[in-house]
Design a protein around this motif. Structure first.
Motif, PDB file in Angstrom:
ATOM      1  N   TRP A 289       0.854  -1.178   0.000  1.00 39.69           N
ATOM      2  CA  TRP A 289       0.000   0.000   0.000  1.00 39.69           C
ATOM      3  C   TRP A 289       0.900   1.242   0.000  1.00 39.69           C
ATOM      4  O   TRP A 289       1.857   1.336   0.783  1.00 39.69           O
ATOM      5  CB  TRP A 289      -0.881   0.032   1.240  1.00 39.69           C
ATOM      6  CG  TRP A 289      -2.212  -0.633   1.103  1.00 39.69           C
ATOM      7  CD1 TRP A 289      -3.430  -0.028   1.014  1.00 39.69           C
ATOM      8  CD2 TRP A 289      -2.481  -2.049   1.075  1.00 39.69           C
ATOM      9  NE1 TRP A 289      -4.440  -0.964   0.918  1.00 39.69           N
ATOM     10  CE2 TRP A 289      -3.885  -2.212   0.949  1.00 39.69           C
ATOM     11  CE3 TRP A 289      -1.680  -3.193   1.126  1.00 39.69           C
ATOM     12  CZ2 TRP A 289      -4.495  -3.459   0.886  1.00 39.69           C
ATOM     13  CZ3 TRP A 289      -2.278  -4.437   1.054  1.00 39.69           C
ATOM     14  CH2 TRP A 289      -3.665  -4.556   0.943  1.00 39.69           C
ATOM     15  N   ARG A 319       6.810   4.018  -9.397  1.00 38.89           N
ATOM     16  CA  ARG A 319       5.355   3.893  -9.601  1.00 38.89           C
ATOM     17  C   ARG A 319       4.785   5.211 -10.146  1.00 38.89           C
ATOM     18  O   ARG A 319       3.911   5.202 -11.018  1.00 38.89           O
ATOM     19  CB  ARG A 319       4.671   3.553  -8.278  1.00 38.89           C
ATOM     20  CG  ARG A 319       5.161   2.315  -7.584  1.00 38.89           C
ATOM     21  CD  ARG A 319       4.835   1.022  -8.316  1.00 38.89           C
ATOM     22  NE  ARG A 319       5.687   0.741  -9.448  1.00 38.89           N
ATOM     23  CZ  ARG A 319       6.974   0.319  -9.362  1.00 38.89           C
ATOM     24  NH1 ARG A 319       7.552   0.172  -8.186  1.00 38.89           N
ATOM     25  NH2 ARG A 319       7.672   0.068 -10.450  1.00 38.89           N
ATOM     26  N   SER A 323       2.803   5.739 -13.909  1.00 37.50           N
ATOM     27  CA  SER A 323       1.368   5.979 -13.916  1.00 37.50           C
ATOM     28  C   SER A 323       0.956   7.390 -14.295  1.00 37.50           C
ATOM     29  O   SER A 323      -0.223   7.634 -14.515  1.00 37.50           O
ATOM     30  CB  SER A 323       0.789   5.652 -12.522  1.00 37.50           C
ATOM     31  OG  SER A 323       1.052   4.312 -12.179  1.00 37.50           O
ATOM     32  N   ASP A 326      -2.325   8.474 -16.520  1.00 38.28           N
ATOM     33  CA  ASP A 326      -3.419   7.518 -16.560  1.00 38.28           C
ATOM     34  C   ASP A 326      -4.711   8.179 -16.104  1.00 38.28           C
ATOM     35  O   ASP A 326      -4.705   9.091 -15.271  1.00 38.28           O
ATOM     36  CB  ASP A 326      -3.119   6.320 -15.645  1.00 38.28           C
ATOM     37  CG  ASP A 326      -2.008   5.450 -16.215  1.00 38.28           C
ATOM     38  OD1 ASP A 326      -1.575   5.727 -17.348  1.00 38.28           O
ATOM     39  OD2 ASP A 326      -1.597   4.511 -15.522  1.00 38.28           O
ATOM     40  N   SER A 328      -6.823   7.005 -14.156  1.00 35.63           N
ATOM     41  CA  SER A 328      -7.074   6.711 -12.747  1.00 35.63           C
ATOM     42  C   SER A 328      -6.241   7.580 -11.819  1.00 35.63           C
ATOM     43  O   SER A 328      -6.407   7.514 -10.601  1.00 35.63           O
ATOM     44  CB  SER A 328      -6.773   5.235 -12.465  1.00 35.63           C
ATOM     45  OG  SER A 328      -5.418   4.939 -12.774  1.00 35.63           O
ATOM     46  N   LYS A 332      -1.866   4.240  -8.042  1.00 38.93           N
ATOM     47  CA  LYS A 332      -2.857   3.339  -7.486  1.00 38.93           C
ATOM     48  C   LYS A 332      -2.609   3.240  -5.986  1.00 38.93           C
ATOM     49  O   LYS A 332      -1.526   3.573  -5.504  1.00 38.93           O
ATOM     50  CB  LYS A 332      -2.773   1.957  -8.139  1.00 38.93           C
ATOM     51  CG  LYS A 332      -3.217   1.943  -9.600  1.00 38.93           C
ATOM     52  CD  LYS A 332      -3.206   0.542 -10.146  1.00 38.93           C
ATOM     53  CE  LYS A 332      -3.740   0.497 -11.575  1.00 38.93           C
ATOM     54  NZ  LYS A 332      -5.183   0.845 -11.641  1.00 38.93           N
ATOM     55  N   TYR A 335       0.026  -2.011  -4.885  1.00 38.82           N
ATOM     56  CA  TYR A 335       0.686  -2.718  -5.977  1.00 38.82           C
ATOM     57  C   TYR A 335       1.201  -4.053  -5.460  1.00 38.82           C
ATOM     58  O   TYR A 335       1.338  -4.272  -4.256  1.00 38.82           O
ATOM     59  CB  TYR A 335       1.882  -1.916  -6.495  1.00 38.82           C
ATOM     60  CG  TYR A 335       1.543  -0.567  -7.074  1.00 38.82           C
ATOM     61  CD1 TYR A 335       1.366  -0.399  -8.446  1.00 38.82           C
ATOM     62  CD2 TYR A 335       1.418   0.550  -6.253  1.00 38.82           C
ATOM     63  CE1 TYR A 335       1.072   0.849  -8.988  1.00 38.82           C
ATOM     64  CE2 TYR A 335       1.130   1.799  -6.781  1.00 38.82           C
ATOM     65  CZ  TYR A 335       0.956   1.938  -8.151  1.00 38.82           C
ATOM     66  OH  TYR A 335       0.666   3.182  -8.675  1.00 38.82           O
ATOM     67  N   SER A 341       0.338  -4.124 -11.077  1.00 40.16           N
ATOM     68  CA  SER A 341      -0.918  -3.722 -10.430  1.00 40.16           C
ATOM     69  C   SER A 341      -2.064  -4.685 -10.716  1.00 40.16           C
ATOM     70  O   SER A 341      -3.232  -4.320 -10.614  1.00 40.16           O
ATOM     71  CB  SER A 341      -1.305  -2.310 -10.876  1.00 40.16           C
ATOM     72  OG  SER A 341      -1.366  -2.225 -12.296  1.00 40.16           O
ATOM     73  N   ALA A 367      -7.971  -2.309  -5.016  1.00 40.87           N
ATOM     74  CA  ALA A 367      -6.798  -1.750  -5.691  1.00 40.87           C
ATOM     75  C   ALA A 367      -7.144  -0.613  -6.631  1.00 40.87           C
ATOM     76  O   ALA A 367      -6.318   0.283  -6.858  1.00 40.87           O
ATOM     77  CB  ALA A 367      -6.061  -2.854  -6.448  1.00 40.87           C
ATOM     78  N   ASP A 368      -8.334  -0.617  -7.201  1.00 37.80           N
ATOM     79  CA  ASP A 368      -8.712   0.414  -8.166  1.00 37.80           C
ATOM     80  C   ASP A 368      -9.540   1.537  -7.549  1.00 37.80           C
ATOM     81  O   ASP A 368     -10.083   2.371  -8.274  1.00 37.80           O
ATOM     82  CB  ASP A 368      -9.481  -0.222  -9.330  1.00 37.80           C
ATOM     83  CG  ASP A 368      -8.603  -1.143 -10.161  1.00 37.80           C
ATOM     84  OD1 ASP A 368      -7.421  -0.796 -10.354  1.00 37.80           O
ATOM     85  OD2 ASP A 368      -9.082  -2.198 -10.601  1.00 37.80           O
ATOM     86  N   GLN A 369      -9.654   1.556  -6.231  1.00 35.36           N
ATOM     87  CA  GLN A 369     -10.381   2.637  -5.585  1.00 35.36           C
ATOM     88  C   GLN A 369      -9.616   3.960  -5.707  1.00 35.36           C
ATOM     89  O   GLN A 369      -8.389   3.980  -5.830  1.00 35.36           O
ATOM     90  CB  GLN A 369     -10.601   2.333  -4.100  1.00 35.36           C
ATOM     91  CG  GLN A 369     -11.631   1.262  -3.822  1.00 35.36           C
ATOM     92  CD  GLN A 369     -11.928   1.133  -2.334  1.00 35.36           C
ATOM     93  OE1 GLN A 369     -11.276   1.760  -1.496  1.00 35.36           O
ATOM     94  NE2 GLN A 369     -12.918   0.321  -1.997  1.00 35.36           N
ATOM     95  N   LEU A 370     -10.369   5.052  -5.653  1.00 36.32           N
ATOM     96  CA  LEU A 370      -9.767   6.383  -5.558  1.00 36.32           C
ATOM     97  C   LEU A 370      -9.660   6.746  -4.087  1.00 36.32           C
ATOM     98  O   LEU A 370     -10.670   6.870  -3.389  1.00 36.32           O
ATOM     99  CB  LEU A 370     -10.622   7.417  -6.296  1.00 36.32           C
ATOM    100  CG  LEU A 370     -10.143   8.874  -6.180  1.00 36.32           C
ATOM    101  CD1 LEU A 370      -8.773   9.055  -6.829  1.00 36.32           C
ATOM    102  CD2 LEU A 370     -11.166   9.835  -6.780  1.00 36.32           C
TER     103      LEU A 370
END
Length: 635
Positions: A289, A319, A323, A326, A328, A332, A335, A341, A367-370
């Motif tokens: 995290w 990282r 990214s 992206d 997103s 992220k 990872y 990811s 993992a894909d949360q904001l």
């Protein structure tokens, strides 16, 4: 009965706290008080299990070595200043020990890992029984067993291979050959009889290696080399405060959860251990995290472990570089340890879960949360590293600029928040507060190093965030900063406000918030992260108190001038550690450890609380300067 004792009963599990951890900085194993390895993933932390009886006593697989006796007493300890675990067995006939350790691998990723189980008797005579029952890929991959000349055993499957090497020649005891190997189901059974002063053991090796009988001298060389490595590492610590034993054990535990090839820190080495026994809050924590690992930079630098802090900051910058641009966002929230990811969440339906706690989840759908707070934690780590000589190169600064420009554009969006709730996005106060931290640290860094940056824009957005939190994050009726603008629920994550410099620790608004938290979230020394009954998080069931929040509370107390209460609360928290000084994620109503174990966030929070409390006690309650910032203040 536990696995390997003759009858395996479904649902018979050790307490989560009944474990020690060993590892080689690429993977780790958990060993309980009766000598059972009931969790081991290989070749990496996030690989499938080889032993996983911790999440299914019958189908998970295990490796157990314990006395061939109906009645014995066990004790566990670490060899001082090492990650080498000693499990002692005491009977009327003798005293024996199993010393478990993993020789530390180098910085290159490898499939070959050694798990050493050294067996010795220190008094009298003892017969040990070992049973090795691997179950590859969470029990989903069948395997074959081959005994090679009575000296080694190979367990082979389509997804992995494990080889057991015996140590030395079989010992003759009363005319019988000890170390006898016999088939046992899908595994093997070994008997070992030793007199006082005798030592033998087995070595489990992953990967494609030649089965062989290992000489005694090689076992001793592995033992001494591993002990020397850990003692040299712990000797490098600069901590000289009041709680050296707990801080040292926490530091070793964090080191054990660091993946040496990349510098990434896993949140925990386990998956699917429940936050409530029988509940569904069973997550896979074998990943990195951004939040947890960023906080580790503070803890590592506090102890003088600059190399580890530098390795993580490099991993973090990689990282950001990958990214930026992206849809997103620049980062992220988590990872894999290699920086990839792909964390697709799935459930393993054939496993019953720890004490029936289904589902058993691997991967992580969060993992894909904001989660906007990660930018504040990342920038805090980058800024802190810079103050200790770990400066960003030009390319790294360009990446940071792009990231902070993104924060300026997106800080006002709803998000899932620090606790990864699955009840919908909200305008979380903590997320916005940490966006303030991100911009504030970026401004300081640009000004101190004379780097090109959108200083005017960053400053304007930072100040807008501050004004919004003070108006919408503050609830006048509650007299406290609250979880998000549409609620009056309190949130323990806001205990970081004074530590991060957002609010003065003796500001009346902050003291009022502390009083409200103490009335609602604090139970003795233990702190709940929030009240899920008042703030639905999309999940059934309840949970225990959060250990890291309890250590945050210690720091907040000390900074607010209550050093006596802070010290007492900290000392009480230490009583909740297990017999080896380890903490899981949560603590239940009767003091039981809950959640994945051991938990990196809990141990780094312990280190930070100890260092900062030492400073407050040594310099008086009127001085709230964090120890790491002393003499390093920004203009």
């Amino acid at each position: 009965m536990r696995p390997g004792t003759g009858t395996t009963v479904a649902g018979d599990y050790p307490d989560i706290s009944d474990h020690g951890i060993i590892g080689d900085l690429q993977t780790a194993a958990l060993i309980d008080r009766d000598g059972t390895i009931d969790w081991f993933c290989c070749p990496r932390f996030d690989s499938p299990t080889v032993f996983g009886s911790l999440v299914d006593a019958e189908r998970g697989g295990f490796c157990r070595i314990s006395p061939d006796a109906d009645d014995f007493v066990t004790k566990q300890l670490y060899l001082p200043d090492t990650a080498m675990l000693v499990t002692r067995f005491l009977t009327e006939a003798g005293v024996g020990e199993v010393i478990d350790f993993m020789p530390v691998t180098g910085g290159e990723a490898t499939d070959v890992h050694q798990l050493v189980r050294m067996v010795r008797v220190v008094r009298g005579t003892m017969t040990f029984v070992g049973e090795i029952q691997p179950r590859f890929d969470f029990g989903r991959a069948p395997h074959t067993v081959d005994i090679v000349n009575g000296a080694a055993i190979t367990f082979s499957s389509d997804v992995g291979r494990l080889t057991l090497h015996r140590i030395g020649d079989p010992v003759l005891h009363d005319g019988q050959r000890a170390g006898h190997i016999t088939p046992s189901g899908d595994g093997v059974r070994i008997t070992i009889t030793l007199d006082a002063g005798e030592t033998t053991g087995v070595v489990l090796t992953s990967g494609d290696v030649e089965p062989r009988q290992m000489p005694q001298e090689e076992l001793e060389e592995l033992y001494h080399r591993t002990r020397r490595y850990w003692r040299e590492w712990t000797d490098a610590s600069t901590y000289t405060g009041r709680w050296r034993e707990y801080v040292s054990r926490s530091a070793i535990t964090l080191k054990l959860m660091t993946y040496a090839p990349t510098g990434a820190l896993v949140a925990a080495p386990t998956a699917a251990l429940p936050e409530q026994v029988g509940g569904e809050r069973n997550w896979d924590y074998r990943y990195t995290w951004i939040r947890d690992a960023s906080f580790s930079v503070y803890a590592l630098l506090c102890l003088g472990h600059v190399e580890e802090a530098e390795a993580f900051v490099k991993w973090l910058m990689d990282r950001i570089h990958e990214s930026v641009g992206d849809d997103s966002g620049p980062l992220k929230i988590m990872y894999r340890i290699d920086g990839s990811s792909d964390l697709v969440e799935e459930t393993i339906g054939d496993l019953e879960g720890y004490r029936g706690s289904r589902p058993v989840r691997i991967g992580n759908g969060a993992a894909d949360q904001l989660q906007l707070d990660i930018y504040g934690e990342a920038m805090s780590a980058i800024h802190l590293a810079d103050t200790h000589g770990l400066e960003l190169p030009h390319r790294g600064w360009d990446q940071v600029r792009d990231m902070l420009d993104w924060v300026c554009d997106h800080w006002g969006e709803p998000e899932e928040g620090i606790w990864e709730t699955r009840g919908g996005k909200q305008h979380f106060t903590y997320g916005r507060f940490m966006c303030w931290v991100a911009l504030d640290r970026g401004i300081r860094l640009a000004q101190r190093r004379g780097r090109p940056a959108s200083i005017e824009r960053w400053t304007a957005e930072r100040d807008r965030i501050y004004e919004e939190i003070m108006s919408t994050g503050w609830n006048p009726e509650r007299g406290a900063f609250v979880q998000h603008l549409d609620t009056d629920v309190l949130d323990a994550s806001l205990l970081l406000m004074p530590l991060m410099g957002f609010v003065a620790p003796r500001d009346p608004m902050w003291l009022s918030t502390m009083a409200a938290m103490e009335e609602t979230l604090v139970s003795d020394s233990l702190v709940y992260r929030y009240d899920p009954s008042a703030s639905p998080d999309g999940l059934r069931g309840s949970e225990g108190t959060f250990t890291l929040c309890s250590f945050w509370y210690v720091d907040a107390l000390a900074r607010s001038g209550h050093t006596g209460r802070a010290r007492y609360t900290f000392e009480k928290m230490l009583t909740y550690a297990n017999h080896l000084g380890l903490f899981s994620e949560e603590i239940g109503l009767t003091g039981e450890q809950l959640g994945n174990f051991p938990q990196a966030f809990s141990h780094l929070a312990l280190i930070n609380a100890a260092v900062n409390l030492d400073y407050q006690l040594d310099h008086g309650s009127g001085d709230v300067e964090p120890v790491l910032w002393r003499g390093r203040r920004d203009a």
